[in-house]
Write an enzyme that holds these catalytic residues in place. Sequence first.
Site, PDB file in Angstrom:
ATOM      1  N   TYR A  73     -14.373  -2.288  -1.189  1.00 19.70           N
ATOM      2  CA  TYR A  73     -14.957  -1.612  -2.340  1.00 19.70           C
ATOM      3  C   TYR A  73     -15.930  -2.512  -3.084  1.00 19.70           C
ATOM      4  CZ  TYR A  73     -11.993   2.578  -2.234  1.00 19.70           C
ATOM      5  OH  TYR A  73     -11.399   3.764  -1.889  1.00 19.70           O
ATOM      6  N   ASP A 131      -6.906   2.468  -8.734  1.00 20.70           N
ATOM      7  CA  ASP A 131      -7.234   3.813  -9.182  1.00 20.70           C
ATOM      8  C   ASP A 131      -7.351   3.812 -10.707  1.00 20.70           C
ATOM      9  OD1 ASP A 131      -7.267   6.547  -9.859  1.00 20.70           O
ATOM     10  OD2 ASP A 131      -6.001   7.079  -8.163  1.00 20.70           O
ATOM     11  N   GLU A 186       0.849  -1.186   0.000  1.00 22.83           N
ATOM     12  CA  GLU A 186       0.000   0.000   0.000  1.00 22.83           C
ATOM     13  C   GLU A 186       0.887   1.240   0.000  1.00 22.83           C
ATOM     14  OE1 GLU A 186      -2.493   2.749  -0.313  1.00 22.83           O
ATOM     15  OE2 GLU A 186      -3.285   0.695  -0.375  1.00 22.83           O
TER      16      GLU A 186
END
Length: 228
Positions: free
Chosen positions: A197, A120, A68
């Site tokens: 998500y 992203d 991350e």
Amino acid sequence: MRLRNIPRAEGTIQAHRAVIKRPEAQRGCWRQVFGNKHPIHIEIGMGKGRFIMEMAKRHPDINYIGIERYSSVLLRAIEKYDTEEYNELKNVRFVCMDARNVADVFAEDEVDRIYLNFSDPWPKARHAKRRLTSTEFLVRYEKILKPGGLLEFKTDNTQLFNFSLDQIKEAGWILQNFTYDLHHHEEMNRDNVMTEYEEKFSAKGNPINKLIAVRQQKTGAVSPADEV
């Protein structure tokens, strides 16, 4: 999306036993870090860590490394790790780093599988090279993924997914399987672990896209035209 800076994140990360502070020093030695010869799977952009910790819980015979970039996000993952549900896991480690540097952290053929979950989308065309499924990143993955190793990618962003299918082909990878509706694809949804998500988007009725690609060429691959 702008991330809120959490002042205590850096100190907490540096002190945590499951975080590897100098990952480049472990290049070629990750199995020694875990103390076994089990396969190594990495998740790039792990977010709050639910996926990788649940995978580690289900598969104790596989070593998992969560990558991350943002310390404030990694903080949330290690806080989850410290809960009773996950704090006994011995087969998971965390790294705070930019994905562009993966070849400096892992040696040739050291990784068996790579997971990319809800990366992203970098929607502007001029930012396409920053997408984690771009050919620029696929070249980086080829340097660390063993021949026959797999790349798994999930997203709710169909535009990004179509871009990724094209990039897989352009990079010379083999598309093993893919779907535009994971949760209604019996084979690919079997044993699926949902990310935070994924759960959020699915609750809104958004279909989830998934592809599995193989580093080396082999027969029996499918093309977008063959997908049912």
